[in-house]
Enzyme design. Sequence first.
Site, PDB file in Angstrom:
ATOM      1  N   LYS A 164     -15.083  10.672 -40.350  1.00  0.00           N
ATOM      2  CA  LYS A 164     -13.786  10.021 -40.131  1.00  0.00           C
ATOM      3  C   LYS A 164     -13.666   8.752 -40.965  1.00  0.00           C
ATOM      4  O   LYS A 164     -12.596   8.427 -41.481  1.00  0.00           O
ATOM      5  CB  LYS A 164     -13.622   9.701 -38.640  1.00  0.00           C
ATOM      6  CG  LYS A 164     -12.345   8.927 -38.287  1.00  0.00           C
ATOM      7  CD  LYS A 164     -11.086   9.681 -38.676  1.00  0.00           C
ATOM      8  CE  LYS A 164      -9.838   9.170 -37.976  1.00  0.00           C
ATOM      9  NZ  LYS A 164      -9.625   7.732 -37.988  1.00  0.00           N
ATOM     10  N   GLU A 171      -7.826   7.910 -47.312  1.00  0.00           N
ATOM     11  CA  GLU A 171      -6.452   7.568 -46.924  1.00  0.00           C
ATOM     12  C   GLU A 171      -6.015   6.238 -47.540  1.00  0.00           C
ATOM     13  O   GLU A 171      -4.888   6.097 -48.015  1.00  0.00           O
ATOM     14  CB  GLU A 171      -6.396   7.493 -45.394  1.00  0.00           C
ATOM     15  CG  GLU A 171      -5.071   7.084 -44.803  1.00  0.00           C
ATOM     16  CD  GLU A 171      -5.211   6.872 -43.302  1.00  0.00           C
ATOM     17  OE1 GLU A 171      -4.871   5.769 -42.832  1.00  0.00           O
ATOM     18  OE2 GLU A 171      -5.667   7.800 -42.601  1.00  0.00           O
TER      19      GLU A 171
END
Length: 291
Positions: A164, A171
């Site tokens: 993550k 991102e």
Amino acid sequence: MELGLVGLGKMGGNMRERIRRAGHTVFGYDRNPDLADVHSLRELVDKLSGPRVVWVMVPAGEPTQSTIDELAGLLEPGDVVVDGGNSRWTDDEKHAGELAAKGIGFVDCGVSGGVWGLENGYALMYGGSTEDVAKVQPVFDALKPEGDFGSVHAGKVGAGHFAKMVHNGIEYAMMQAYAEGWELLEKVDSVTDVREVFRSWQEGTVVRSWLLDLAVNALDEDEHLDGLRGFAQDSGEGRWTVEAAIDHAVPLPAITASLFARFASRQEDSPQMKMIAALRNQFGGHAVEKK
């Protein structure tokens, strides 16, 4: 199955609802009594039948540590704690060791989906033993998006949050690229409708993505983003990604630059640029602007 869920904020509250829609029983605890189904961790644990699964969705660091410490004194051997917050993967190894000493399992789970997760499902990356993951699997299946993708048993303890973390680093870089392209389009006189240029990219181009869709949503709400200040926080995972890259000698120039760009957004009058201006004036006599 039954689940105890600790932390019912923007993510946790919607997760509780999605799990319930899948037919499972969820007892939620939050410090805000208006959100909670039970009013203490003790009451939460007492509501659950063994082997218990308690999912923690609280901020990383001390809030997560104190919650796990309290659960360690309430749960029994064979129970499992899931950390679904944004903890650092090195903390996962520590928590797993502390709980294992009491016979309690531990699974770390990176969760992505934000405010859209209730309807669209949450992307899940989890780490832990096969035995512990199996006890949580019905909840993973309830939370994930429909279809074959959207969840992964990434490896042993820490793998979920590490995956993550890297996801969030990517991102950062993707958002920075869209932001830079948008600013350049806004600067030139020849492009008269930047919002529609972005919208045109939503189909048939290699840069289409959900982030691009969200950018178009934002421009539909405020075409030139005039109502926003150019300030962006970082959640910590971007920093951890860069630190991990240094530890493993992996070059991450795009992700690192996007993190530093966020730091720059917090400076109304850049100290670095003062020095650049001074040096240009010293060696080339270039003009400087005075306050």
